[in-house]
Scaffold this motif. Structure first.
Motif, PDB file in Angstrom:
ATOM      1  N   ASP A 154      -1.151   3.193 -12.149  1.00 46.02           N
ATOM      2  CA  ASP A 154       0.059   3.617 -12.855  1.00 46.02           C
ATOM      3  C   ASP A 154      -0.050   5.082 -13.281  1.00 46.02           C
ATOM      4  O   ASP A 154      -1.074   5.523 -13.797  1.00 46.02           O
ATOM      5  N   GLY A 155       1.017   5.824 -13.037  1.00 42.46           N
ATOM      6  CA  GLY A 155       1.047   7.234 -13.407  1.00 42.46           C
ATOM      7  C   GLY A 155       0.558   8.173 -12.328  1.00 42.46           C
ATOM      8  O   GLY A 155       0.640   9.403 -12.492  1.00 42.46           O
ATOM      9  N   LYS A 156       0.063   7.637 -11.185  1.00 44.51           N
ATOM     10  CA  LYS A 156      -0.443   8.491 -10.104  1.00 44.51           C
ATOM     11  C   LYS A 156       0.589   8.700  -8.995  1.00 44.51           C
ATOM     12  O   LYS A 156       0.299   9.343  -7.990  1.00 44.51           O
ATOM     13  N   SER A 157       1.809   8.140  -9.175  1.00 42.11           N
ATOM     14  CA  SER A 157       2.913   8.312  -8.207  1.00 42.11           C
ATOM     15  C   SER A 157       2.540   7.824  -6.812  1.00 42.11           C
ATOM     16  O   SER A 157       2.917   8.427  -5.805  1.00 42.11           O
ATOM     17  N   ILE A 158       1.806   6.706  -6.758  1.00 38.97           N
ATOM     18  CA  ILE A 158       1.434   6.116  -5.472  1.00 38.97           C
ATOM     19  C   ILE A 158       2.414   4.993  -5.150  1.00 38.97           C
ATOM     20  O   ILE A 158       2.470   3.991  -5.872  1.00 38.97           O
ATOM     21  N   PRO A 159       3.238   5.131  -4.103  1.00 42.74           N
ATOM     22  CA  PRO A 159       4.189   4.071  -3.771  1.00 42.74           C
ATOM     23  C   PRO A 159       3.447   2.800  -3.338  1.00 42.74           C
ATOM     24  O   PRO A 159       2.532   2.871  -2.511  1.00 42.74           O
ATOM     25  N   ALA A 160       3.844   1.681  -3.892  1.00 39.24           N
ATOM     26  CA  ALA A 160       3.200   0.407  -3.567  1.00 39.24           C
ATOM     27  C   ALA A 160       4.229  -0.584  -3.051  1.00 39.24           C
ATOM     28  O   ALA A 160       5.327  -0.703  -3.609  1.00 39.24           O
ATOM     29  N   ALA A 161       3.860  -1.293  -1.997  1.00 42.05           N
ATOM     30  CA  ALA A 161       4.663  -2.397  -1.487  1.00 42.05           C
ATOM     31  C   ALA A 161       3.939  -3.695  -1.818  1.00 42.05           C
ATOM     32  O   ALA A 161       2.734  -3.818  -1.563  1.00 42.05           O
ATOM     33  N   VAL A 162       4.663  -4.650  -2.384  1.00 44.54           N
ATOM     34  CA  VAL A 162       4.063  -5.907  -2.813  1.00 44.54           C
ATOM     35  C   VAL A 162       4.810  -7.061  -2.147  1.00 44.54           C
ATOM     36  O   VAL A 162       6.028  -7.192  -2.291  1.00 44.54           O
ATOM     37  N   ASP A 163       4.064  -7.884  -1.427  1.00 44.62           N
ATOM     38  CA  ASP A 163       4.631  -9.075  -0.792  1.00 44.62           C
ATOM     39  C   ASP A 163       3.848 -10.271  -1.303  1.00 44.62           C
ATOM     40  O   ASP A 163       2.766 -10.585  -0.797  1.00 44.62           O
ATOM     41  N   ALA A 164       4.384 -10.895  -2.338  1.00 47.58           N
ATOM     42  CA  ALA A 164       3.694 -12.019  -2.978  1.00 47.58           C
ATOM     43  C   ALA A 164       4.736 -12.951  -3.570  1.00 47.58           C
ATOM     44  O   ALA A 164       5.939 -12.667  -3.529  1.00 47.58           O
ATOM     45  N   THR A 165       4.274 -14.046  -4.145  1.00 51.13           N
ATOM     46  CA  THR A 165       5.190 -15.040  -4.690  1.00 51.13           C
ATOM     47  C   THR A 165       4.937 -15.234  -6.182  1.00 51.13           C
ATOM     48  O   THR A 165       3.886 -14.873  -6.714  1.00 51.13           O
TER      49      THR A 165
END
Length: 301
Positions: A154-165
């Protein structure tokens, strides 16, 4: 660089039996062994679409060695953390006429010091990288591992994609992931409703944005897909026409297609179409789709 994380990678043993008879000796009509796991699937399809990635995660024993070897053959770079004991799991995928049966292994124990190694590698990511975390987690990992990772970044401007349930997904929304990709059943379960068509999905995809996700990509099998995009637009489409032959990896392919399309020129509509084409092309294939099949299908959208 795109980094994918697969906490419990596998060797998937795909077998076809034309006339399966429980309790008797059965002869296979087809068999194949290939690396599996949601993040690994994303990396393989990204490679097919001309995007480099690095597959992160944990590997153990002779099966871990084979996962690494096969990924090398496909051109996918891997940087797995080796575990001190056990073997990476083997999943059996049994296909018989009209049905698919999955028998998934448990996977090895992952000690705390190896989890810290993964955290150290993720600490090196910068705002020029993308992170994809997807899939279930083995019992030896803490239930909040997804949340721990996004909190750490958080705060590092790293785009994250999350595929979970379920809570794996909802617990990370406060960290504003770039992309989440539930299917319509999973989205409905989160909000306690049944979603049958794209019109039903749209308001709940928007609710996911209000909670924190930037882009919400909802796969709907034969009904197509919906994207509530960060530009404020809603993109939706029917699924391309074709014969469904495989359900394994279709959602992962959609994530890969979306990221590959987005990174090309930052256009959400094109990313949505390439994601839908990638997911559908894998559904129409015996395994993960080729880049040529994905691009050909995208031209029809």
């Amino acid at each position: 660089m795109i980094y994918t994380v697969t906490f419990n990678p596998s060797l998937d043993y795909l077998i076809h039996i034309d006339d399966f008879k429980p309790g008797e000796v059965n002869r296979m009509s087809f068999e194949q062994i290939y690396p599996g796991g949601k993040g690994i699937n994303v990396s393989i399809v990204l490679q097919e679409l001309g995007c480099e990635s690095t597959a992160l995660g944990f590997a153990a024993g002779f099966t871990g060695d084979e996962i690494h070897r096969q990924l090398q053959e496909t051109g996918v770079r891997s940087d797995f953390i080796r575990l001190p004991s056990g073997n990476s799991r083997i999943n059996v995928k049994l296909k018989t006429p009209g049905s698919e049966t999955d028998m998934n292994g448990q996977g090895p124990e992952i000690p705390q010091d190896r989890i810290e190694e993964l955290f150290d590698r993720l600490d090196s990511l910068t705002e020029n990288d993308f992170l994809v975390i997807s899939g279930s987690i083995p019992g030896s990992l803490p239930d909040d591992i997804y949340e721990q990772i996004l909190k750490r970044l958080d705060g590092k401007s790293i785009p994250a994609a999350v595929d979970a349930t379920g809570e794996l997904l909802t617990n990370v929304l406060s960290y504003h992931p770039f992309l989440v990709k539930p299917n319509h059943h999973e989205l409905g379960e989160i909000f306690g409703v049944e979603l049958k068509n794209r019109g039903d999905v749209i308001p709940y995809a928007k609710k996911m944005q209000i909670i924190g996700a930037q882009n919400v990509l909802v796969s709907m099998a034969g009904e197509g897909a919906v994207l509530a995009a960060a530009d404020g637009e809603i993109y939706q489409s029917d699924a391309p026409k074709g014969t469904v032959r495989n359900s394994v990896g279709a959602g992962d392919s959609m994530v890969a297609g979306f990221l590959a399309g987005y990174l090309k020129n930052r256009n959400y509509k094109e990313a949505f179409h390439l994601g839908l084409a990638a997911g559908s092309a894998t559904a129409f294939s015996d395994g993960l789709a080729s880049g040529d099949d994905i691009r050909s299908l995208a031209e029809t959208l």
